[in-house]
Design an enzyme around this catalytic site. Structure first.
Site, PDB file in Angstrom:
ATOM      1  N   GLU A   1      -4.815  -6.990   1.769  1.00  0.00           N
ATOM      2  CA  GLU A   1      -3.585  -7.681   2.154  1.00  0.00           C
ATOM      3  C   GLU A   1      -3.605  -9.150   1.756  1.00  0.00           C
ATOM      4  O   GLU A   1      -2.581  -9.690   1.322  1.00  0.00           O
ATOM      5  CB  GLU A   1      -3.332  -7.533   3.650  1.00  0.00           C
TER       6      GLU A   1
ATOM      7  N   GLU B   1       0.841  -1.199   0.000  1.00  0.00           N
ATOM      8  CA  GLU B   1       0.000   0.000   0.000  1.00  0.00           C
ATOM      9  C   GLU B   1       0.874   1.246   0.000  1.00  0.00           C
ATOM     10  O   GLU B   1       1.689   1.443   0.889  1.00  0.00           O
ATOM     11  CB  GLU B   1      -0.922  -0.028   1.222  1.00  0.00           C
TER      12      GLU B   1
ATOM     13  N   PHE C   1       1.870  -2.507   8.664  1.00  0.00           N
ATOM     14  CA  PHE C   1       2.121  -2.775  10.080  1.00  0.00           C
ATOM     15  C   PHE C   1       1.862  -4.262  10.320  1.00  0.00           C
ATOM     16  O   PHE C   1       0.882  -4.805   9.805  1.00  0.00           O
ATOM     17  CB  PHE C   1       1.171  -1.956  10.967  1.00  0.00           C
TER      18      PHE C   1
ATOM     19  N   ASP D   1       0.654  -5.552  12.706  1.00  0.00           N
ATOM     20  CA  ASP D   1      -0.661  -5.633  13.348  1.00  0.00           C
ATOM     21  C   ASP D   1      -1.765  -6.012  12.365  1.00  0.00           C
ATOM     22  O   ASP D   1      -2.841  -6.434  12.782  1.00  0.00           O
ATOM     23  CB  ASP D   1      -1.001  -4.274  13.966  1.00  0.00           C
ATOM     24  N   PHE D   2      -1.527  -5.844  11.083  1.00  0.00           N
ATOM     25  CA  PHE D   2      -2.560  -6.170  10.093  1.00  0.00           C
ATOM     26  C   PHE D   2      -2.507  -7.627   9.663  1.00  0.00           C
ATOM     27  O   PHE D   2      -3.233  -8.043   8.763  1.00  0.00           O
ATOM     28  CB  PHE D   2      -2.434  -5.276   8.839  1.00  0.00           C
TER      29      PHE D   2
ATOM     30  N   HIS E   1      -1.410  -0.722  16.311  1.00  0.00           N
ATOM     31  CA  HIS E   1      -0.303  -0.305  15.440  1.00  0.00           C
ATOM     32  C   HIS E   1       1.045  -0.339  16.155  1.00  0.00           C
ATOM     33  O   HIS E   1       1.966   0.374  15.752  1.00  0.00           O
ATOM     34  CB  HIS E   1      -0.530   1.125  14.905  1.00  0.00           C
TER      35      HIS E   1
END
Ligand SMILES: Cc1ncc(C[n+]2csc(CCOP(=O)(O)OP(=O)(O)O)c2C)c(N)n1
Ligand SMILES: Cc1ncc(C[n+]2csc(CCOP(=O)(O)OP(=O)(O)O)c2C)c(N)n1
Ligand SMILES: [Mg+2]
Ligand SMILES: [Mg+2]
Lengths: 324, 339, 339, 324
Positions: free
Chosen positions: B76, B31, B99, B101-102, B145
């Site tokens: 993603e 991204e 991140f 976190d994703f 995040h």
């Protein structure tokens, strides 16, 4: 539009103006280095959040995004604990644990800003399922961005809401960009609302800078949801005034585009329309301007004067309801 | 090799640039890794808006063009999965998961596809790809995040996990990761991006699976990684005044793990602390403690100990986050308690 | 309480049935949990095709109807996320993630939403939900349907992880999970479903966070969970002939963890083996070893040891899978090597 | 249809018949307890896999599903190592490590059956991206079920393939059920191909029991992909003869439905059509029937006689290319 009563118009103007004032002030505070972390501002999109939430009560729910301040304010969350949250103070809406990206007020039906793009879709199905299971008439609105439309969760959520006829309205805030990526690049559909057919639900694209257009489209969709007839998809086309987050130099915006946006200011258009038609007076507008300015200044003061959270007391509380 | 000062993010950028020059099958996607490069007024040299959310991939699209530096939708699963598919059919993709976190929206493509294809196909496939992703606290980025989820990736067979701590290591490890024939997850600590260090101009690799003793000492071993390497070195400097010499082992690679370097250090110092900013349960911290307790049991003179974040999400408020992360003071105190 | 013989899956079914009777806000959803209940010829009592892929939810739709037992599309993110949303607004959903191996398509809703909402909102939300999911090898179901990924869930603060090993425990723990006000992941070993045991007819709860000493012994402690409890008990029986008395501690709950029971046992026996069929790195096995090494260091007379699967995906072929999983013989041999 | 040459017709009949014979035999072996694990059979859907793969070469790729035997056979994978794989023997296509759900042959362009529903979509984008990046004319076909259409990955993959104009054809094998769940329940769209508009790609629904209908629709889509014009979505409506997996008692099928399906047998319809039109002769058909029967028997023999893998040698190999 004829049916919007004066009280609602006053409310709508106040909320939009409060959002704008809040966000402009936050931008300044961020630039001063007072606000830590990531901050995504809603300025420019006020007509969407307020136009939609006009039709909700405190018992209805919304799910929000990383750009959540506007949704909070429209849903009636008090700006003082909001501002304190952005500072990370103990008096914040989330005791300083959430910050801008997780600002929430479940009692007001605001199920949280969300740091994960597209995460609100499934959550909205959940509060919708609760209402359907318990037989209440609560409606949930799921706000999501144009970028979020490409996340698998939104596809799954719209399909699920449709087959279960959940009382959910999906509102896509198409502000033209996902970060720096233009929606014409990231999205294959010609209109995001074209995707409604993939879920056999009504779909509409409206001007997201026009409060009245949003208001009318939302009325139909929320009414439908409340009657148990299932979900709808509304795409609202608009823009954001600020960068993706504070600190973004916005190189991907041309000056022309910025000027074009300024010419479509949702609050100015609203004001022009209600004044022209004599629905609200200059005095009423001025009164609200003064009131919202005061509210935001009080919020800053409240936040500044509030204490920091005490790590020894709260760092590891609120992880579980109970953990032996 | 000539060296000069470069930031951690500059070193990462340079590794990608040199590898992409060397090997035309290396591509980059994620991204905003180009960042607005598809906008009409952004055409042409240098006309790039972002180069990644924190600028790490800056100017790569300018050199390699939009066919090799691809902005992706917020999808993603599909672009990480596309990296797996492309890797198993002839490219060497670098995919940026902004991140870590994703990971929850796309992990299937990593752990069930990328990690397992080779084994499930009886060795008749290889998946040479790199996922670059940001980790770590200290940015006031709150619970979604700021995580350091490398332990989860390390649990999974079939992938390699790398966590650099300096610009020099970052460049050499990333080059190695790109040249590697297995899927490698490359974890970049967002707070380190601005850190400067000497970095050779040329291309070089630091082999995966080799830990680095960042400081020698005889009294106690700290095994650590990422940003905590610097906290640990600072703690070691403080302790040297008291006559305590701490050895600091930087893991660099979690999988494969350099068991020998860790065990040799513990056998020398007889004391172990693992310093990790991630959550403590089922983690790389417990992993290293279990390794030492199992393989260097007779050498240990004190309980192997962990200094980690608590079992709680990362809080937003600066005062809370500072208390949440391991601090130099806590490390110092823990060392003292074990001597 | 009157008891009778019930299978492991029957006990799970009964816990759901009794809880759904007790509390009208408990609902169940998942793929085919009713199973064809929406087909016209399936209307009416008993007309249910599957009751879950292995029949565990059989007949629940018959009693509670399609409004409380919901078949879902293959959209794990949306229905697990719907469980989170419903839980935070007033229901107590049970969501079935058919195989834990599928967590990679929906984990965000578990670990970033369900697990963190309460903390991120400063305590102003609660998420009382249960995710039931299948784990484990031995079914010849290969790499993507045989994993035991509970260590990954245990790493995450904000969720609770439960792994029952007997019909009695399964019923009591699932009732406790449904009544719990936090998100609980309930891991069911597919090979145990057919196992029989005495189960009380009435509703009862076994509190989360309490391990169970399934066998007492003074010579060595085995800490284990799930199907490996039975392998460990079998190994203990074999060893008793040699005069070795092994204590077998069944974790039951991984998070919260009953540290006291584990440590008390290790302090008594001075020796520890963790038996776990999952992969070894950053795992519950390393977690228990680290706990014992850190907190019972002075009591240990031998290195704390792990018997686990290797760092490899689960193979399909029966001969390979049998060699992959820890065996009774390996456990026996490992015990002998530590005495 | 006029353009299908005889060689292709012979090939198509052979592949369809080989799939059917293989699957019927596997069903029997499973019932005898010879095959461990989960086995999902493709019988009834032969016209889809074969009709589509008619247009592919060895250099083209396919991604498959848990129901992958038919795709393997259509793509030219040898049935002997396939059968050995289902037994878990050392000579299996994946050395016994994968089994039915992971059967693959990358050299033949078969990127694997997949135990994760919807996982093939992103993988197909990957081989598509490889072809686009390297400038080859290779096409990838992504087979997925009606149930998989509800998985977020498929949404993301179709959007991505469309915006990047990847040479990928999405073929939805709508056999009416996801396990026991009828597609009319799990899918909100009226036709799954309606979703093509959400990704601005061509979409078509065809009779998946009609080889010629599938063949023609696939020709257009694959041609388009090969020319670099981007992806398409083809929904093929059909059925499966066996249960979801072996062991499924199929209570959710009515006798009427089973009879209706038998009357639409894709192989019988193909045979009828080519015989009526004199495109193939009875002898040619009989020859293929005998040949495929023999191939399958030889495969069983090969599998039965093959050695088991030796754990000490292979249990932990093939995890990595290198791991110090
Ligand atoms: C799953 C996930 N992927 C990526 C991001 C990083 N990210 C945060 S906001 C954003 C852009 C979102 O775009 P859009 O949905 O259009 O919302 P907008 O910012 O325009 O309001 C991205 C990519 C994220 N937070 N979550
Ligand atoms: C992500 C994921 N969810 C659930 C399953 C379990 N499962 C395997 S096959 C299947 C049904 C698939 O239906 P469909 O896509 O229509 O394919 P079909 O079996 O009909 O060929 C399900 C739910 C899975 N394997 N992966
Ligand atoms: Mg946007
Ligand atoms: Mg199907």
């Amino acid at each position: 539009m004829a049916e919007i009563n004066k009280e609602k118009l006053l409310w709508a103007y106040e909320r939009m103006k409060l959002i704008r004032t809040f966000e402009d002030r936050v931008a300044g505070l961020f630039a001063e280095g007072k606000l830590p972390g990531f901050v995504h501002l809603y300025a420019g999109e006020e007509a969407i959040g307020v136009g939609v939430i006009s039709h909700l009560t405190d018992k209805d729910y919304i799910t929000s995004t990383h750009r959540g301040h506007g949704h909070c304010i429209a849903k009636g969350v008090d700006v003082s604990p909001m501002m304190a949250e952005l500072y990370g103070k103990a008096t914040g809406a989330c005791k300083g644990k959430g910050g801008s990206m997780h600002i929430a007020d479940v009692d007001k039906g605001m199920l949280g800003a969300n740091g994960i793009v597209g995460a609100g879709g499934p959550l909205a199905c959940g509060s919708g399922l609760m209402a359907k299971t318990l037989g209440t008439d609560q409606v949930t609105v799921c706000f999501f961005g144009d970028g979020a439309a490409e996340q698998g969760t939104m596809h799954e959520a719209m399909n699920l809401a449709s087959i279960w006829k959940l009382p959910v309205v999906f509102v896509c805030e198409n502000n033209g960009y996902a970060e720096t990526t233009p929606w014409g690049y990231h999205c294959a559909a010609k209109d995001i609302s074209d995707r409604a057919v993939a879920y056999d639900m009504p779909g509409a694209t409206v001007d997201g800078t026009d409060f009245f257009a949003v208001y009318e489209a939302a009325e139909v969709a929320i009414e439908r949801a409340r009657k148990g007839e299932g979900p709808s998809l509304i795409e609202c086309r608009g823009f954001r005034y600020y960068g993706h987050f504070e600190g973004d130099a916005m190189l991907y915006f041309t000056e022309e585009e910025k000027a074009r946006n300024r010419a479509r200011d949702p609050i100015e258009s609203f004001k022009k329309r209600v004044l022209e038609r004599g629905l609200l007076s200059e005095e009423e507008i001025a009164g609200i301007d003064a009131k919202t300015a005061k509210m935001v200044e009080e919020a800053v003061e409240f936040a500044e004067e509030s204490p920091w959270p005490v790590p020894e007391d709260v760092l590891t509380t609120d992880v579980y309801v109970s953990y032996p | 090799m000539a060296t000069r000062t470069l930031t951690f993010s500059g070193a990462i950028n340079e590794a990608m640039r040199l590898e992409m020059r060397r090997d035309p099958t290396v591509i980059l996607m994620g991204e905003d890794v180009a960042g607005g490069a598809t906008l009409p007024h952004m055409e042409g040299e240098g006309k790039e808006a972002w180069g990644g959310v924190l600028g790490v991939t800056k100017d790569l699209v300018t050199e390699f063009g939009r066919d090799r530096v691809l902005d992706t939708p917020i999808s993603e699963s599909s672009f990480i999965g596309a990296a797996v598919g492309a890797a198993s059919t002839g490219l060497r993709p670098i995919a940026e998961l902004m991140f870590v976190d994703f990971f929850g929206v796309c992990f299937d493509q990593v752990f069930n596809q990328g990690a397992k294809l080779r084994y499930m196909f009886g060795g008749k496939a290889q998946v040479p790809m790199v996922i670059r992703t940001m980790i770590g606290g200290g940015f006031r980025a709150a619970a979604q995040h700021s995580q350091s989820l490398y332990s989860i990736f390390t649990h999974i067979p079939g992938i390699k996990s790398v966590v650099p701590s300096t610009p020099y290591d970052a460049k050499g490890l990333l080059s190695a990761a790109i040249q590697d024939n297995d899927p490698v997850i490359f974890f970049e600590h967002k707070v380190l991006y601005g850190m400067e260090g000497e970095v050779p101009e040329d291309n070089y690799v630091i082999p995966l699976g080799v830990a680095d003793v960042k400081r020698e000492g005889n009294d106690l071993t700290i095994v650590t990684l990422g940003r905590m390497v610097h906290f640990s070195l600072e703690a070691a400097e403080k302790l040297t005044g008291d006559g305590v010499e701490v050895e600091v082992v930087d893991l660099r690679s979690l999988s494969p793990l350099d068991e020998e370097t860790i065990l040799a250090s513990v056998r020398k110092t007889h004391r172990l602390i693992v310093v990790d900013e991630a959550n403590p349960r089922c983690s790389i911290a417990t992993d290293i403690v279990a390794l030492a307790a199992g393989q260097a049991f007779d050498y240990l003179d004190a309980p192997p100990t962990m200094v980690t974040a608590p079992h709680a999400p990362v809080p937003f408020s600066p005062v809370l986050e500072d208390a949440y992360l391991p601090s130099v003071d806590t490390i110092v105190a823990t060392v003292q308690s074990l001597l």
